[in-house]
Design an enzyme around this catalytic site. Structure first.
Site, PDB file in Angstrom:
ATOM      1  N   GLU A  12       0.767  -1.070   0.037  1.00  0.00           N
ATOM      2  CA  GLU A  12      -0.021   0.025   0.184  1.00  0.00           C
ATOM      3  C   GLU A  12       0.698   1.380  -0.039  1.00  0.00           C
ATOM      4  OE1 GLU A  12      -3.186   0.590  -0.690  1.00  0.00           O
ATOM      5  OE2 GLU A  12      -3.381  -1.594  -0.947  1.00  0.00           O
ATOM      6  N   TYR A  70      -6.695   6.683   4.429  1.00  0.00           N
ATOM      7  CA  TYR A  70      -6.778   5.534   3.133  1.00  0.00           C
ATOM      8  C   TYR A  70      -6.016   4.481   3.486  1.00  0.00           C
ATOM      9  CZ  TYR A  70      -6.021   3.302  -1.062  1.00  0.00           C
ATOM     10  OH  TYR A  70      -5.538   2.055  -1.660  1.00  0.00           O
ATOM     11  N   ASP A  96      -9.412   6.814  -1.934  1.00  0.00           N
ATOM     12  CA  ASP A  96      -8.540   7.503  -2.409  1.00  0.00           C
ATOM     13  C   ASP A  96      -9.086   8.054  -3.729  1.00  0.00           C
ATOM     14  OD1 ASP A  96      -8.664   5.609  -4.293  1.00  0.00           O
ATOM     15  OD2 ASP A  96      -6.437   5.067  -4.253  1.00  0.00           O
TER      16      ASP A  96
END
Ligand code: SF4
Length: 359
Positions: free
Chosen positions: A43, A126, A144
């Site tokens: 991520e 996020y 996002d």
């Protein structure tokens, strides 16, 4: 706004989207076991980086740092070197700080609660939602810019997604749509839709959820999200000076707190108005070493970008007479050329060093 008002439509949307995801999902390495450490690294890496490119870095990263402890124990320079080429280096520094925090606060186990995940350095709303939903299968929305864009179109929202009320509205909708039994699948399905079909240029002809899309029905896809202004880029011309003495080259570490903090670079700077790149290189060497240099061969011109800047970087060999003694300033040091692969450099500088076979 059918998805917001009709629970039957909402359920059908989720099922359609997830079935499509099961058919097309890309086999990224972090999807092998959904290990929280792997999901976290992916991520952070995929912020500002395309997934296919991120996957190459991810594999190498996991080889160098197989677990949280190895990141916590590594020197910052090693972490930055593994990040070299990905840009936005504060992400790498935050990874290291977060790994240390996980060792200290959670005994080396990645935390599972949203509040604990959110408190880690470099983890925003996020990213915390993405980790919670993908690694731990928790019903936390991960909203996002991609998800905002998708829902601005699905709901045909006629207001900019930067608007706080629009963000809240979309986050509420994603949370309401989140299926209790498959948050992991749903979060990733939305991300895959944004990456493969509903990108900046929507490919509605092959969209699995076009029947639910209000902008598609209204013919307003090209205007959604509303109020997007094209980025204005700033063009910069810069030089890098390659000053060699024996088997060493002059390099410097960038100061803490600024752009590319902690990264290394060849001495350099921007070309001023009315100045040639050669003159700029001579000025830079004079400023950094107190020495007069003869500007030699241009080893290449590379182009690279960061944020809204587009940089054209000229690299010059600079000769200094052996008799002159340098008065180094600005943190410059003579470093063995053979050690350069272990030093983290920004993308443009790395491209120059690669041309010399030094990286
Ligand atoms: Fe995006 Fe087009 Fe699909 Fe709507 S129909 S969600 S705009 S790709």
């Amino acid at each position: 706004m059918t998805l917001e008002s009709d629970s039957g439509e909402a359920r059908r949307f989720v099922e359609t989207l997830q079935a499509w995801f099961d058919r097309v999902k890309r086999p990224f390495p972090w999807r092998a076991a959904y290990d929280p450490y792997a999901v976290w690294i992916s991520e952070i890496m995929l912020q500002q980086t395309q997934a296919e490119r991120g996957a190459r870095y991810f594999i190498e990263w996991m080889r160098r740092f197989p677990d949280i402890r190895s990141v916590a124990m590594a020197q910052e320079r090693e972490v930055l070197a593994a990040w070299e080429g990905l840009g936005y280096y504060s992400r790498a520094r935050n990874l290291k700080a977060a790994a240390v925090a996980i060792m200290e606060r959670h005994g080396g186990r990645f935390p599972e609660s949203m509040a604990d995940i959110r408190s880690l350095p470099g983890v925003g709303e996020y990213t915390a939602g993405a980790i919670a939903s993908i690694a731990f299968n928790l019903p936390e929305p991960a909203v996002d810019a991609n998800v905002l864009r998708i829902f601005a179109r699905l709901c045909d929202i006629d207001a900019p997604t930067a608007d706080k009320r629009v963000k809240t509205r979309i986050a509420d909708l994603v949370r309401a749509l989140m299926p209790a039994d498959s948050p992991r699948r749903f979060s990733q399905a939305l991300m895959e839709l944004g990456a493969l079909v509903c990108g900046k240029r929507a490919e509605c002809g092959r969209c699995p959820v076009s029947e639910f899309c209000v902008a598609f029905a209204n013919g307003t896809v090209a205007e959604r999200p509303a109020g997007i202004v094209a980025k204005q880029y700033r063009r910069i011309e810069a030089v890098a000076a390659i000053v060699v003495r024996g088997d060493r080259v002059l390099v410097r570490r960038r100061p803490e707190g600024g752009l590319w903090a902690g990264m290394w670079e060849l001495p350099g700077g921007t070309v001023e108005a009315g100045e040639s790149p050669e003159s700029a290189a001579a000025r830079v060497v004079r400023g950094e070493t107190g020495l007069e240099a003869r500007i030699g061969e241009c080893i290449g011109v590379v182009r690279h970008g960061y944020t809204v800047h587009r940089v054209t970087l000229h690299g010059f060999f600079c000769d200094i007479d052996a008799g002159q003694s340098a008065n180094l300033s600005g943190g410059c040091v003579w470093t063995p050329i053979r050690d350069l692969p272990r030093y983290p450099f920004s993308a443009g500088q790395r491209k120059l060093l690669e041309r010399l076979g030094w990286k």
